[in-house]
Scaffold this active site. Structure first.
Site: not given
Ligand SMILES: Cc1cc2nc3c(=O)[nH]c(=O)nc-3n(C[C@H](O)[C@H](O)[C@H](O)COP(=O)(O)OP(=O)(O)OC[C@H]3O[C@@H](n4cnc5c(N)ncnc54)[C@H](O)[C@@H]3O)c2cc1C
Length: 535
Positions: A76, A188, A237, A491
């Site tokens: 990673y 993958y 937003v 991821t």
């Molecule tokens: C059950 C589970 C298991 C996982 N397992 C793995 C794993 O084994 N390995 C791995 O690498 N990854 C894993 N993941 C995936 C990984 O955690 C996520 O893909 C990653 O954390 C996503 O981050 P992000 O910042 O892209 O989006 P998010 O974490 O979805 O963040 C988006 C943020 O934006 C905010 N937001 C959205 N719209 C608005 C708006 N209009 N106004 C203000 N705020 C807003 C939301 O509230 C949120 O806080 C897993 C996820 C889950 C749920």
């Protein structure tokens, strides 16, 4: 045409919509590599807590809850690069990356009970693939993604494939469903071919010391706040105005509902930028309890999906959110976190599996109608978790099916009922009954996640917008629904790479985005992977 890069950003304000790891990574790279003052960065988050999908909360009275736990691996490259700048939760002199590598050198993943049937371990030393299954996998790995638009995994493989050890391991490790995008499965296979040999023991899987909220998000938030970054919580937003022409797309106004619940506008100045995490897999989640099943919420409750839908209508380079979000029944699954003031269950699992906590990872009950898996992470999983409190996490990929013991859909079950089903599968009902009756199971919190598999929905080119959509001058998409060629969604690495693409694409940094780990072109991995498929 690539956007013109900003060489002198000291007067620029950058607005990051969302506070998930994609935004936190962007803020870090903006400060570190683009030399933007921290106080010019504004993180606008609809929730009252940062971190998005990387959550972890609770206490010893009400129980703890994580929606999920992340498996990582050595390559990673973006994620570990990012976290090498961040002081860890426990020790400001040690980075999160160094802490994690040290932790994983002590607790090495080597699952001894990966798949179970009738409460007994299955021999997973063979993947059980027929010659034609192996040929289908090899063909998939080497075909161009171009031919896989909108195709499902079940369109590619024969029915027998879905009965193999390989599929049971694959589907429960990555949460792919039969109906998921075969293009994503191909990515993958290419990206993780070096892990195929050890997949049956989760070989090479790395974890953080605690849950990712405490090990990753809190340290990042502290690092950014120390640099002056603004965290505007409870700020949603609701729309973005753009100045749009065929060759130029410029964000001009953010419409927000602020902390007081009042509609407001943020005008985007000439030198300012907007980064938006479009879509989210943990939107509209709901927690149940020991006595209550969680509610499956609708899309209309989701700020992320509503915002992306609104702006997607404004220009066709902004992607196609409906493809990912319109079929909750194909996208949802449920997880649960159990908290016990008792060691009986954890002791039993250690003896039964042969894994001390933190080294086993997923244990899947292949004959469970819900396709239930559990993970016993290294304890403590929370920094404040006392020695006598134990936690484990689990999930079911088929929440619409009735349980084998509890004759209810998993989605209708309380935390107590989910554990009863689990005890049945593990054949520990007699062992656990007195523990439950004496009140030593503090809680089991089930969580409904309507969009958790939305990133695996079959899609075609252009459904995920580019991180820097064609013609953008000041706008970037981030996260799991922005396109990062060759990389694998679901991821954290994917979200962090988006952050690099956005920052290095819009600002002069003299830095290059780190390439996706090229596992497939390393002959020794390829040969080992192919041999393992034939095992
Ligand atoms: C059950 C589970 C298991 C996982 N397992 C793995 C794993 O084994 N390995 C791995 O690498 N990854 C894993 N993941 C995936 C990984 O955690 C996520 O893909 C990653 O954390 C996503 O981050 P992000 O910042 O892209 O989006 P998010 O974490 O979805 O963040 C988006 C943020 O934006 C905010 N937001 C959205 N719209 C608005 C708006 N209009 N106004 C203000 N705020 C807003 C939301 O509230 C949120 O806080 C897993 C996820 C889950 C749920």
């Amino acid at each position: 045409m690539k956007p013109e890069k900003n060489k002198d950003p000291k007067d620029s304000q950058v607005y990051l919509i969302g506070s998930g790891i994609a935004s936190l990574a962007s803020a870090t790279y903006l400060i570190k590599d683009a030399k933007l003052p921290g106080e010019n960065i504004h993180i606008l988050e609809q929730d009252d807590i940062a971190g998005g999908a990387c959550d972890g909360a609770g206490n010893t009275e009400e129980g703890y809850v994580v929606r999920g736990g992340r498996m990582h691996e050595e390559h990673y490259v973006c994620y570990w690069d990012l976290l090498s700048n961040i002081p860890s939760y426990d020790d400001p002199n040690v980075s999160v990356t160094d802490e994690s590598f040290e932790f994983n050198s002590r607790f090495v993943s080597h699952a001894q009970a990966r798949l179970l049937k009738d409460g007994k371990k299955i021999d997973v030393s063979t993947y059980g693939l027929s010659l034609s299954d192996q040929a289908d996998l090899v063909k998939l790995t080497f075909i161009s993604e171009y031919f896989l638009d909108n195709k499902r995994i079940e369109d590619w493989f024969s029915q027998g494939f879905f009965e193999t050890n390989f599929w049971h391991i694959w589907t429960t490790m990555f949460a792919f469903q039969k109906w998921s995008s075969v293009a994503e499965m191909r990515r993958y296979m290419k990206r993780f071919i070096h892990m195929v040999d050890g997949l049956h023991q989760l070989g090479g899987v790395m974890r953080t010391k605690y849950n990712q909220y405490h090990s990753v998000i809190l340290p990042m938030q502290k690092y950014l706040q120390d640099k002056g970054v603004h965290f505007d919580m409870n700020t949603q937003v609701t729309d973005i105005d753009f100045n749009l022409s065929v060759d130029k797309k410029t964000a001009t106004v953010l419409h927000v509902v602020n902390q007081e619940g009042i509609e407001d506008e943020i005008v985007i100045g000439k030198n300012d930028y907007v980064f938006m995490t479009n879509g989210s897999i943990t939107e509209s989640t709901d927690n149940g309890s020991w006595t209550k099943a969680p509610i499956l919420k609708e899309k209309s409750t989701s700020g992320a999906w509503m915002l992306w839908e609104k702006i997607a209508k404004k220009d066709n380079v902004f992607g196609n959110p409906a493809v990912f979000s319109n079929n909750i029944d194909l996208q949802k699954w449920y997880s649960f976190t159990a908290t016990l003031k008792d060691t009986t269950f954890h002791d039993y699992m250690e003896n039964f599996t042969g894994n001390v906590d933190g080294t086993g990872g997923l244990v899947t009950m292949t004959d469970s109608n819900w396709l239930m898996s559990i993970v016993v992470a290294r304890q403590p999983h929370f920094p404040d978790q006392p020695k006598d409190i134990k936690i484990f996490w689990g999930y079911g990929l088929y929440p619409d099916r009735k349980g084998n013991y509890i004759k209810k859909k998993m989605s209708d079950c309380t935390g107590e009922e989910i554990l009863e089903e689990l005890w049945y599968h593990l054949k520990v009902q007699d062992l656990m009954k007195p523990i439950v009756e004496s009140g030593k199971v503090i809680n089991c919190i089930p969580v409904a996640m309507p969009f958790v598999d939305s990133l695996f929905m079959p899609r075609s080119l252009g459904d995920r917008p580019d991180v820097l959509p064609k013609g953008t001058t000041n706008f970037a998409f981030l996260g799991q629904f922005a396109e990062v060629p060759k990389d694998c969604v679901f991821t954290v690495e994917y979200s962090v790479r988006c952050a690099q693409m956005a920052v290095y694409g819009l600002f002069e940094t003299e830095k290059e985005v780190l390439p996706v780990y090229d596992s497939i072109h390393q002959v020794e991995y390829l040969i080992a992977g192919m041999k393992a498929l034939a095992r």
